[in-house]
Motif scaffolding. Structure first.
Motif, PDB file in Angstrom:
ATOM      1  N   UNK A 117      -3.704  15.236  -6.272  1.00  0.00           N
ATOM      2  CA  UNK A 117      -4.234  16.712  -6.134  1.00  0.00           C
ATOM      3  C   UNK A 117      -5.744  16.656  -5.820  1.00  0.00           C
ATOM      4  N   UNK A 118      -6.293  15.571  -6.147  1.00  0.00           N
ATOM      5  CA  UNK A 118      -7.733  15.515  -5.693  1.00  0.00           C
ATOM      6  C   UNK A 118      -7.953  15.482  -4.004  1.00  0.00           C
ATOM      7  N   UNK A 119      -6.980  15.256  -3.470  1.00  0.00           N
ATOM      8  CA  UNK A 119      -6.789  15.194  -1.998  1.00  0.00           C
ATOM      9  C   UNK A 119      -7.444  16.511  -1.432  1.00  0.00           C
ATOM     10  N   UNK A 120      -7.154  17.656  -2.118  1.00  0.00           N
ATOM     11  CA  UNK A 120      -7.495  19.007  -1.625  1.00  0.00           C
ATOM     12  C   UNK A 120      -9.162  19.357  -2.180  1.00  0.00           C
ATOM     13  N   UNK A 121     -10.038  19.401  -1.091  1.00  0.00           N
ATOM     14  CA  UNK A 121     -11.179  19.822  -1.272  1.00  0.00           C
ATOM     15  C   UNK A 121     -11.915  21.059  -0.917  1.00  0.00           C
ATOM     16  N   UNK A 122     -13.003  21.562  -1.170  1.00  0.00           N
ATOM     17  CA  UNK A 122     -13.578  22.889  -0.734  1.00  0.00           C
ATOM     18  C   UNK A 122     -14.980  22.630  -0.120  1.00  0.00           C
ATOM     19  N   UNK A 123     -14.906  22.250   1.171  1.00  0.00           N
ATOM     20  CA  UNK A 123     -16.481  22.068   1.857  1.00  0.00           C
ATOM     21  C   UNK A 123     -16.862  23.175   2.327  1.00  0.00           C
ATOM     22  N   UNK A 124     -18.250  23.462   2.291  1.00  0.00           N
ATOM     23  CA  UNK A 124     -18.890  24.378   2.748  1.00  0.00           C
ATOM     24  C   UNK A 124     -18.782  24.569   4.609  1.00  0.00           C
ATOM     25  N   UNK A 125     -18.938  25.900   4.958  1.00  0.00           N
ATOM     26  CA  UNK A 125     -18.969  25.577   6.507  1.00  0.00           C
ATOM     27  C   UNK A 125     -20.205  25.027   7.049  1.00  0.00           C
ATOM     28  N   UNK A 126     -21.352  25.069   6.066  1.00  0.00           N
ATOM     29  CA  UNK A 126     -22.677  24.373   6.471  1.00  0.00           C
ATOM     30  C   UNK A 126     -22.171  22.800   6.669  1.00  0.00           C
ATOM     31  N   UNK A 127     -21.433  22.116   5.744  1.00  0.00           N
ATOM     32  CA  UNK A 127     -21.305  21.133   5.666  1.00  0.00           C
ATOM     33  C   UNK A 127     -20.265  20.576   7.007  1.00  0.00           C
ATOM     34  N   UNK A 150      -8.712  15.314   2.060  1.00  0.00           N
ATOM     35  CA  UNK A 150      -9.374  13.777   2.187  1.00  0.00           C
ATOM     36  C   UNK A 150      -8.181  12.888   2.633  1.00  0.00           C
ATOM     37  N   UNK A 151      -8.310  12.292   3.640  1.00  0.00           N
ATOM     38  CA  UNK A 151      -7.302  11.301   4.273  1.00  0.00           C
ATOM     39  C   UNK A 151      -6.782  10.352   3.309  1.00  0.00           C
ATOM     40  N   UNK A 153      -7.073   9.994   0.084  1.00  0.00           N
ATOM     41  CA  UNK A 153      -6.152  10.418  -0.993  1.00  0.00           C
ATOM     42  C   UNK A 153      -4.839  10.856  -0.429  1.00  0.00           C
ATOM     43  N   UNK A 154      -4.719  11.559   0.477  1.00  0.00           N
ATOM     44  CA  UNK A 154      -3.442  11.868   1.013  1.00  0.00           C
ATOM     45  C   UNK A 154      -2.646  10.821   1.291  1.00  0.00           C
ATOM     46  N   UNK A 155      -3.075   9.557   1.795  1.00  0.00           N
ATOM     47  CA  UNK A 155      -2.324   8.363   1.881  1.00  0.00           C
ATOM     48  C   UNK A 155      -1.820   8.132   0.526  1.00  0.00           C
ATOM     49  N   UNK A 156      -2.695   7.958  -0.361  1.00  0.00           N
ATOM     50  CA  UNK A 156      -2.154   7.748  -1.691  1.00  0.00           C
ATOM     51  C   UNK A 156      -1.021   8.475  -2.213  1.00  0.00           C
ATOM     52  N   UNK A 157      -1.258   9.911  -1.990  1.00  0.00           N
ATOM     53  CA  UNK A 157      -0.252  10.823  -2.179  1.00  0.00           C
ATOM     54  C   UNK A 157       1.082  10.244  -1.436  1.00  0.00           C
ATOM     55  N   UNK A 158       0.974   9.688  -0.154  1.00  0.00           N
ATOM     56  CA  UNK A 158       2.381   9.429   0.296  1.00  0.00           C
ATOM     57  C   UNK A 158       2.842   8.281  -0.186  1.00  0.00           C
ATOM     58  N   UNK A 159       2.138   7.312  -0.673  1.00  0.00           N
ATOM     59  CA  UNK A 159       2.723   5.951  -1.287  1.00  0.00           C
ATOM     60  C   UNK A 159       3.093   6.544  -2.783  1.00  0.00           C
ATOM     61  N   UNK A 189       1.367   6.123   7.066  1.00  0.00           N
ATOM     62  CA  UNK A 189       0.784   4.918   6.793  1.00  0.00           C
ATOM     63  C   UNK A 189       1.006   3.757   7.828  1.00  0.00           C
ATOM     64  N   UNK A 190       1.897   4.024   8.686  1.00  0.00           N
ATOM     65  CA  UNK A 190       2.132   3.239   9.862  1.00  0.00           C
ATOM     66  C   UNK A 190       0.823   3.519  10.796  1.00  0.00           C
ATOM     67  N   UNK A 191       0.588   4.774  11.105  1.00  0.00           N
ATOM     68  CA  UNK A 191      -0.302   4.993  11.988  1.00  0.00           C
ATOM     69  C   UNK A 191      -1.894   4.638  11.350  1.00  0.00           C
ATOM     70  N   UNK A 192      -1.990   4.595  10.129  1.00  0.00           N
ATOM     71  CA  UNK A 192      -3.168   4.406   9.431  1.00  0.00           C
ATOM     72  C   UNK A 192      -3.444   2.533   9.551  1.00  0.00           C
ATOM     73  N   UNK A 193      -2.279   1.939   9.613  1.00  0.00           N
ATOM     74  CA  UNK A 193      -2.354   0.354   9.600  1.00  0.00           C
ATOM     75  C   UNK A 193      -2.761   0.111  11.109  1.00  0.00           C
ATOM     76  N   UNK A 194      -2.125   0.903  12.064  1.00  0.00           N
ATOM     77  CA  UNK A 194      -2.400   0.741  13.394  1.00  0.00           C
ATOM     78  C   UNK A 194      -3.903   0.980  13.823  1.00  0.00           C
ATOM     79  N   UNK A 195      -4.412   2.141  13.137  1.00  0.00           N
ATOM     80  CA  UNK A 195      -5.798   2.319  13.489  1.00  0.00           C
ATOM     81  C   UNK A 195      -6.696   1.647  12.734  1.00  0.00           C
ATOM     82  N   UNK A 196      -6.439   0.748  11.542  1.00  0.00           N
ATOM     83  CA  UNK A 196      -7.406  -0.164  11.164  1.00  0.00           C
ATOM     84  C   UNK A 196      -7.327  -1.637  11.725  1.00  0.00           C
ATOM     85  N   UNK A 197      -6.164  -2.139  12.266  1.00  0.00           N
ATOM     86  CA  UNK A 197      -6.130  -3.098  12.968  1.00  0.00           C
ATOM     87  C   UNK A 197      -6.819  -4.019  12.428  1.00  0.00           C
TER      88      UNK A 197
END
Length: 293
Positions: A117-127, A150-151, A153-159, A189-197
């Motif tokens: 649940x920590x994946x969802x955050x509230x960020x200011x428009x200034x940030x 947050x990407x 923590x979302x990946x951890x949500x998927x796992x 997760x597949x795309x994240x692995x490809x991105x990290x290479x």
């Protein structure tokens, strides 16, 4: 002034006497008379310095004229762009953890302890503006903030959801997650692995376990630091179990603000746009072995 006849005759007479002496060496006498005076200490010092200079110059010439092989400069990855987390955590490659132990009770406890649940955050428009993020849908308790996922923590949500689906299959239970959701998570997760290479060569060993990289380490970012960033920018979000995806209680998911957050939670909030579009679904249907929902 020229020599007198008597002086010349006297000198010739003396030379004649020396010539009669067998030990007399006229050439040596003439040579000594014509040779320069012997070198003093200063002369030797100058010669020594000149010789040393010649040796040093020759050495320097060969040193700088040789082919130069430049070693690659060491690269230190900068901190992450948003939470400013550095790779300063040294972690070994290991064969097994509590998330993969044969003890399924320990496994269940470990996986279900992940607070996705920590994946969802509230960020200011200034940030968002300062970090080149587009404006997101509004956070209920502060209209100057948007909702972001947050990407990592979302990946951890998927796992976590993939694990739940596999455990339900293992136990012969009905799947609480749709195949579409699970296949989506696999693709994320597949795309994240490809991105990290990740190009780390992990050494193999002659052992029965399928494992590599024992004794090797990698530099990681701190997951605790990421969770601290998420808590600092809390969206007061929690997915309840057993609640329908749509319906009037959708706003209730944002009513879990921690003490000191400063947010005023009300029941009469009227959203200016449809809330919770594209957010992770609930944790429904899975009960860990020996646990309760």
């Amino acid at each position: 002034m020229s020599l007198s006849v008597d002086s010349t005759e006297r000198r010739e007479a003396l030379l004649a006497e020396y010539r009669d002496d067998e030990s007399f060496d006229e050439k040596r006498v003439l040579r000594l008379r014509s040779s320069p005076t012997r070198f003093n200490l200063f002369n030797w010092l100058v010669i020594g310095l000149l010789s040393l200079s010649l040796v040093l110059n020759t050495t320097q010439f060969f040193y700088y004229s040789r082919p130069v092989v430049c070693a690659p400069a060491s690269y230190k990855e900068p901190p992450s762009k948003y939470a400013h987390i550095s790779r300063d955590s040294k972690e070994p490659y290991v064969y097994i953890t509590e998330f993969g132990t044969p003890n399924v009770t320990v496994q269940d406890k470990a996986w279900m302890s992940i607070d996705d649940d920590l994946a969802l955050v509230a960020l200011s428009d200034e940030f968002a503006s300062a970090h080149d993020l587009r404006k997101a849908q509004r956070f209920p308790w502060d209209q100057t903030k948007g909702l972001y996922i947050l990407h990592g923590i979302h990946n951890m949500h998927c796992l976590k959801n993939i694990y739940i689906a596999l455990r339900e299959y293992q136990r012969g239970e009905e799947q609480s997650r749709s195949w579409q959701h699970i296949s989506h998570c696999l693709d994320v997760l597949r795309r994240q692995i490809l991105c990290d290479a990740d190009d780390t060569p992990r050494a193999t060993d002659r052992r029965a376990e399928i494992v590599a990289g024992l004794g090797q380490y990698r530099m990681c970012r701190s997951w605790d630091a990421l969770e601290e960033f998420a808590k600092k920018h809390t969206a007061c979000y929690k997915r309840p179990n057993g609640v329908e995806w749509d319906g009037p209680k959708k706003l209730d998911r944002f009513k879990h603000c921690p003490p000191g957050s400063g947010y005023v939670v009300t029941d009469d909030y009227v959203p200016t746009d449809e809330i919770q579009v594209g957010l992770p679904p609930e944790n429904v249907g899975y009960v860990p072995e020996g646990g309760s929902n």
